[in-house]
Design an enzyme around this catalytic site. Sequence first.
Site, PDB file in Angstrom:
ATOM      1  N   ASP A  18       0.883  -1.178   0.000  1.00 29.14           N
ATOM      2  CA  ASP A  18       0.000   0.000   0.000  1.00 29.14           C
ATOM      3  C   ASP A  18       0.919   1.226   0.000  1.00 29.14           C
ATOM      4  OD1 ASP A  18      -2.431   1.541   0.299  1.00 29.14           O
ATOM      5  OD2 ASP A  18      -1.874   1.866   2.382  1.00 29.14           O
ATOM      6  N   SER A  19       0.312   2.400  -0.162  1.00 27.55           N
ATOM      7  CA  SER A  19       1.117   3.625  -0.122  1.00 27.55           C
ATOM      8  C   SER A  19       1.625   3.899   1.291  1.00 27.55           C
ATOM      9  CB  SER A  19       0.274   4.806  -0.594  1.00 27.55           C
ATOM     10  OG  SER A  19      -0.853   4.951   0.258  1.00 27.55           O
ATOM     11  N   TYR A  50      -1.080   8.038  -3.002  1.00 34.34           N
ATOM     12  CA  TYR A  50      -1.258   7.481  -4.344  1.00 34.34           C
ATOM     13  C   TYR A  50      -2.444   8.150  -5.064  1.00 34.34           C
ATOM     14  CZ  TYR A  50       1.873   3.322  -4.085  1.00 34.34           C
ATOM     15  OH  TYR A  50       2.948   2.457  -4.038  1.00 34.34           O
ATOM     16  N   GLY A  51      -3.417   8.601  -4.273  1.00 33.49           N
ATOM     17  CA  GLY A  51      -4.694   9.062  -4.840  1.00 33.49           C
ATOM     18  C   GLY A  51      -4.609  10.231  -5.797  1.00 33.49           C
ATOM     19  N   CYS A  81      -4.485  -1.960  -1.537  1.00 36.42           N
ATOM     20  CA  CYS A  81      -4.633  -0.554  -1.916  1.00 36.42           C
ATOM     21  C   CYS A  81      -5.658  -0.474  -3.041  1.00 36.42           C
ATOM     22  CB  CYS A  81      -3.276  -0.040  -2.392  1.00 36.42           C
ATOM     23  SG  CYS A  81      -3.372   1.603  -3.120  1.00 36.42           S
ATOM     24  N   ASN A  82      -6.718   0.253  -2.803  1.00 34.04           N
ATOM     25  CA  ASN A  82      -7.777   0.380  -3.821  1.00 34.04           C
ATOM     26  C   ASN A  82      -7.280   1.145  -5.050  1.00 34.04           C
ATOM     27  OD1 ASN A  82     -10.672  -0.340  -2.451  1.00 34.04           O
ATOM     28  ND2 ASN A  82      -9.206   0.358  -0.943  1.00 34.04           N
ATOM     29  N   THR A  83      -6.496   2.189  -4.823  1.00 28.79           N
ATOM     30  CA  THR A  83      -6.036   3.042  -5.925  1.00 28.79           C
ATOM     31  C   THR A  83      -5.185   2.240  -6.904  1.00 28.79           C
ATOM     32  OG1 THR A  83      -5.995   4.845  -4.319  1.00 28.79           O
ATOM     33  CG2 THR A  83      -4.884   5.229  -6.415  1.00 28.79           C
ATOM     34  N   GLU A 159      -2.288   9.663   7.735  1.00 26.12           N
ATOM     35  CA  GLU A 159      -0.813   9.620   7.745  1.00 26.12           C
ATOM     36  C   GLU A 159      -0.216  10.814   8.498  1.00 26.12           C
ATOM     37  OE1 GLU A 159       1.176   7.190   6.546  1.00 26.12           O
ATOM     38  OE2 GLU A 159      -0.282   5.976   5.424  1.00 26.12           O
ATOM     39  N   CYS A 191     -11.006   2.917   0.296  1.00 28.91           N
ATOM     40  CA  CYS A 191      -9.564   3.202   0.411  1.00 28.91           C
ATOM     41  C   CYS A 191      -9.165   2.552   1.726  1.00 28.91           C
ATOM     42  CB  CYS A 191      -9.316   4.704   0.451  1.00 28.91           C
ATOM     43  SG  CYS A 191      -7.634   5.135   0.969  1.00 28.91           S
ATOM     44  N   THR A 192      -8.060   1.807   1.719  1.00 29.98           N
ATOM     45  CA  THR A 192      -7.710   1.046   2.925  1.00 29.98           C
ATOM     46  C   THR A 192      -7.292   1.946   4.093  1.00 29.98           C
ATOM     47  OG1 THR A 192      -5.497   0.687   2.009  1.00 29.98           O
ATOM     48  CG2 THR A 192      -7.111  -1.081   1.713  1.00 29.98           C
ATOM     49  N   HIS A 193      -7.078   3.226   3.821  1.00 29.13           N
ATOM     50  CA  HIS A 193      -6.817   4.170   4.920  1.00 29.13           C
ATOM     51  C   HIS A 193      -8.100   4.561   5.653  1.00 29.13           C
ATOM     52  CE1 HIS A 193      -2.877   4.887   3.017  1.00 29.13           C
ATOM     53  NE2 HIS A 193      -2.517   5.470   4.146  1.00 29.13           N
TER      54      HIS A 193
HETATM   55  N1  DGL Z   1      -4.728   3.175   0.828  1.00 30.08           N
HETATM   56  C1  DGL Z   1      -4.750   3.354  -0.562  1.00 30.08           C
HETATM   57  C2  DGL Z   1      -6.069   3.042  -1.200  1.00 30.08           C
HETATM   58  O1  DGL Z   1      -6.702   2.108  -0.746  1.00 30.08           O
HETATM   59  C3  DGL Z   1      -3.976   4.535  -1.111  1.00 30.08           C
HETATM   60  C4  DGL Z   1      -4.338   5.867  -0.586  1.00 30.08           C
HETATM   61  C5  DGL Z   1      -3.416   6.977  -1.074  1.00 30.08           C
HETATM   62  O2  DGL Z   1      -2.207   6.861  -0.886  1.00 30.08           O
HETATM   63  O3  DGL Z   1      -3.923   7.957  -1.654  1.00 30.08           O
HETATM   64  O4  DGL Z   1      -6.483   3.623  -2.155  1.00 30.08           O
END
Ligand code: DGL
Length: 269
Positions: A18-19, A50-51, A81-83, A159, A191-193
Amino acid sequence: MSTSSQNNMNSKPIGFFDSGVGGLSVYSKFRKALPNENTLYFGDLAHLPYGNKSFDELVGYARNILNFYKNFEVKAVVIACNTSSAQAYDIIKKEFDFKIYPIIQSCAKVISEIKLSKIGVFATSATVKSLAYTKEIQKFNPQILVNEIACPDWVELVEGGLLGTKIALNSVKKHLDEMTQFNPDKIILGCTHYPYLLNDLTKFYPKDKFIDPSGIFVDFIKSDLGLKLNQNDTIGYEKFFVSADAEKFVNNGKIFYEVKTLPEMVNLD
Ligand code: DGL
C-alpha cells in the site's frame, strides 16, 4: 509435484503493499485469519498519497514493488490498496507469474450479492476517476446504483496523525453531507486508509452503514489460496519495508497493527 516440493512452495511468503499504513487494515485481518503464513509488507510512503498520482506513476510504483517481491520468490501478492487495484492491476497482472489479489476486483462479487439498491463509495480521486467500484459491482448486478465520491484529504488525515481533530471531523462531515443526499443503503470505505477514520465517521452516521471490504477480501484470498496455504503449524515470519518515514509508519499504523521492529528502508526508484 512431490509432497516436499509442494510444502516448499506453500511456505513461500505472500507480499502485501500500500502507499502507507492503509494496507495494515487488511494485513491485520489476514494475520489473524492465517497466522501460519509468511508475510511481507511494503509501505510506499515516499510516494504517498497514491490518490493524486497519474496512471503511469501508479503502474510504475506497483511494477517496482512486484519486482522487489520477485526476489523473495513470493507465492502471491496482495494489493492492499484500492487506488493501485483500480489503476495498475490490469497492466501488471500480465507481467508476473505469481498470483496477484487486487482488493476491488476480489470483493465486488460478494458486495453485489448483499441486498442493496444504492451503494455509496468513498475513495481516492484516482479510484473515483477509474469508476472501478461501479464497473466491478455492476458486472455482477447491473441494477445496483453506485455513487463514488472522492475524499482527497483523508489519507493525509491518517498519515498526518490528525484523527479525531476538528479538521478531520469537519472533513468527514462535509463528505457525509454530500453522500447522504444520494441516500445510500451502505457506504463502502473504498480506500484502505479510511477504516482509520471510522471513529470520526460514526460521530455523524451509524456504524452499520459502512462496509470495510477488508474482511471480505481476506476471506476471498483464504479460499482462493486453498491448497496453497502453508501447512506448517508454526507462526509465520513477517518482514516490513518502507520507502520513507519508518517511525511514522509504525506509530500511525498502531491502530490496526503493532509492527514490532522498525521496517527496513528500501528505495525502489
Ligand atoms: N490506501 C490506498 C487506497 O486504498 C492509497 C491511498 C493513497 O495513498 O492515496 O487507495
